[in-house]
Design a protein around this motif. Structure first.
Motif, short mmCIF file in Angstrom:
data_model
loop_
_atom_site.label_atom_id
_atom_site.label_comp_id
_atom_site.label_asym_id
_atom_site.label_seq_id
_atom_site.Cartn_x
_atom_site.Cartn_y
_atom_site.Cartn_z
N ALA A 101 0.82 -1.21 0.00
CA ALA A 101 0.00 0.00 0.00
C ALA A 101 0.86 1.26 0.00
O ALA A 101 0.57 2.23 -0.71
CB ALA A 101 -0.93 -0.01 1.20
N ASP A 102 1.93 1.26 0.78
CA ASP A 102 2.82 2.42 0.82
C ASP A 102 3.45 2.67 -0.56
O ASP A 102 3.62 3.82 -0.98
CB ASP A 102 3.92 2.20 1.86
N ARG A 103 3.82 1.58 -1.23
CA ARG A 103 4.39 1.74 -2.57
C ARG A 103 3.38 2.34 -3.53
O ARG A 103 3.71 3.25 -4.32
CB ARG A 103 4.87 0.39 -3.09
N LEU A 104 2.15 1.87 -3.47
CA LEU A 104 1.10 2.42 -4.35
C LEU A 104 0.88 3.90 -4.06
O LEU A 104 0.68 4.70 -4.98
CB LEU A 104 -0.21 1.65 -4.14
N ALA A 105 0.93 4.28 -2.78
CA ALA A 105 0.74 5.68 -2.41
C ALA A 105 1.87 6.56 -2.92
O ALA A 105 1.65 7.72 -3.30
CB ALA A 105 0.61 5.80 -0.89
N ARG A 106 3.09 6.02 -2.93
CA ARG A 106 4.21 6.80 -3.47
C ARG A 106 4.05 7.01 -4.97
O ARG A 106 4.46 8.05 -5.50
CB ARG A 106 5.53 6.09 -3.16
N GLU A 107 3.49 6.04 -5.65
CA GLU A 107 3.35 6.11 -7.10
C GLU A 107 2.13 6.92 -7.55
O GLU A 107 2.11 7.43 -8.67
CB GLU A 107 3.23 4.69 -7.68
N ASP A 108 1.13 7.05 -6.68
CA ASP A 108 -0.13 7.69 -7.07
C ASP A 108 -0.61 8.57 -5.92
O ASP A 108 -0.95 8.07 -4.85
CB ASP A 108 -1.18 6.62 -7.38
N PRO A 109 -0.67 9.89 -6.12
CA PRO A 109 -1.11 10.79 -5.05
C PRO A 109 -2.58 10.60 -4.68
O PRO A 109 -3.03 11.13 -3.66
CB PRO A 109 -0.87 12.19 -5.63
N GLY A 110 -3.33 9.84 -5.49
CA GLY A 110 -4.72 9.56 -5.17
C GLY A 110 -4.91 8.35 -4.28
O GLY A 110 -6.04 7.97 -3.98
N VAL A 111 -3.81 7.73 -3.85
CA VAL A 111 -3.87 6.58 -2.95
C VAL A 111 -3.26 6.97 -1.61
O VAL A 111 -2.17 7.55 -1.56
CB VAL A 111 -3.13 5.36 -3.53
N HIS A 112 -3.95 6.66 -0.53
CA HIS A 112 -3.50 6.99 0.82
C HIS A 112 -3.51 5.70 1.66
O HIS A 112 -4.19 4.74 1.32
CB HIS A 112 -4.41 8.04 1.46
N VAL A 113 -2.78 5.73 2.78
CA VAL A 113 -2.68 4.53 3.62
C VAL A 113 -2.87 4.91 5.08
O VAL A 113 -2.31 5.89 5.56
CB VAL A 113 -1.32 3.83 3.45
#
Length: 276
Positions: free
Chosen positions: A70-82
């Motif tokens: 999840a953290d990796r996805l958040a780094r790649e996409d500002p629309g994803v938060h954890v």
């Protein structure tokens, strides 16, 4: 991750900034526990299907490394938060935490969605469209037009039977009170006294449906296709099913003991309150 061009074409740039048309800023809350394989797939599908919405992954310290994914996805996409939590505390608590996170940050609506792919993100636009004129929208398996894919007959019988019992016991005109693919308007959640919710699993969904019904919120059902997960292990257990049955029975008995004309019985009034 990049949203698909077909979905992007449905939304003008200003709609990305202002959220989903007619609804506002939308946050999809996705609770996770050991969903490392499924999470990247579901997050990508959400962002492709409805680019204006954002995602909050609520991870309960998954041993399989879902939190790191999840953290990796958040780094790649500002629309994803954890939102990381210390340990496995249950589905209901995860959603309540996610709802509070959304309310504190000014979102207009929140979506409940499973991480295992059983809820198709491609159907989310229909739920959000219905939310323009509703407080609560339930993606329903058992209303007209809904269906379930790859479920054995005994799972279907259990779900249909449980929903029938809930409908009769609590007097709610819902076909799928246990369904977990939902949209809530954030101001509507402020009327449900979420701090007092202790239910988990199916009973969490039933309890919020029941509270919304008693609070006089406008709830609509939209037919969906529910598909059994392809990867990972289901979290369903006899304990979760048992909790749902005894809580529904308890609520039904408690309701009947209240004198007629007393009004709402959960401390929920007509005045919208600040929450969290």
């Amino acid at each position: 991750m990049n949203a698909g061009s077909a979905a992007e074409d449905r939304f003008a740039p200003e709609e990305h900034a202002g959220g989903y048309p007619g609804v506002g800023r939308v946050l999809v809350v996705v609770p996770t526990y050991n969903e490392a394989d499924n999470l990247p797939v579901i997050a990508d599908r959400v962002r492709r299907a409805v680019p204006p919405v954002e995602i909050l992954v609520v991870d309960d310290n998954s041993p399989d490394g879902t939190g790191a994914v999840a953290d990796r996805l958040a780094r790649e996409d500002p629309g994803v938060h954890v939102l990381h939590r210390a340990g496995k505390q249950g589905l209901g608590a995860a959603y309540v935490a996610g709802f509070g996170w959304a309310a504190e940050r000014g979102y207009d609506a929140v979506v409940e969605m499973d991480a295992d792919g059983s809820h198709a993100p491609e159907e989310l636009p229909r739920l959000l469209d219905a939310a323009r004129d509703a407080d609560v929208v339930i993606g329903s398996r058992w209303t007209s037009g809904g269906q379930v894919v790859n479920w054995p007959w005994h799972r279907q019988l259990l779900s249909r039977g449980g929903n029938l019992y809930t409908r009769v016991a609590l007097g709610m005109p819902l076909s799928d009170a246990t369904g977990g693919f939902r949209v809530y308007r954030v101001p509507a959640l402020a009327r449900l006294d979420l701090d007092s919710v202790a239910s988990q699993g199916y009973s969490f969904q039933v309890e919020l449906s029941w509270r919304a019904h008693r609070a006089g919120l406008r709830t609509v059902e939209v037919p969906i296709t529910f598909a059994e997960r392809e990867r990972g292990t289901s979290k369903m257990s006899p304990v979760i099913i048992g909790e749902a049955l005894w809580r529904v029975t308890l609520w039904s008995v408690t309701d009947r003991r209240v004198a007629p004309g007393r009004g709402r019985r959960d401390g929920v009034g007509d005045e919208r309150v600040r929450w969290p």
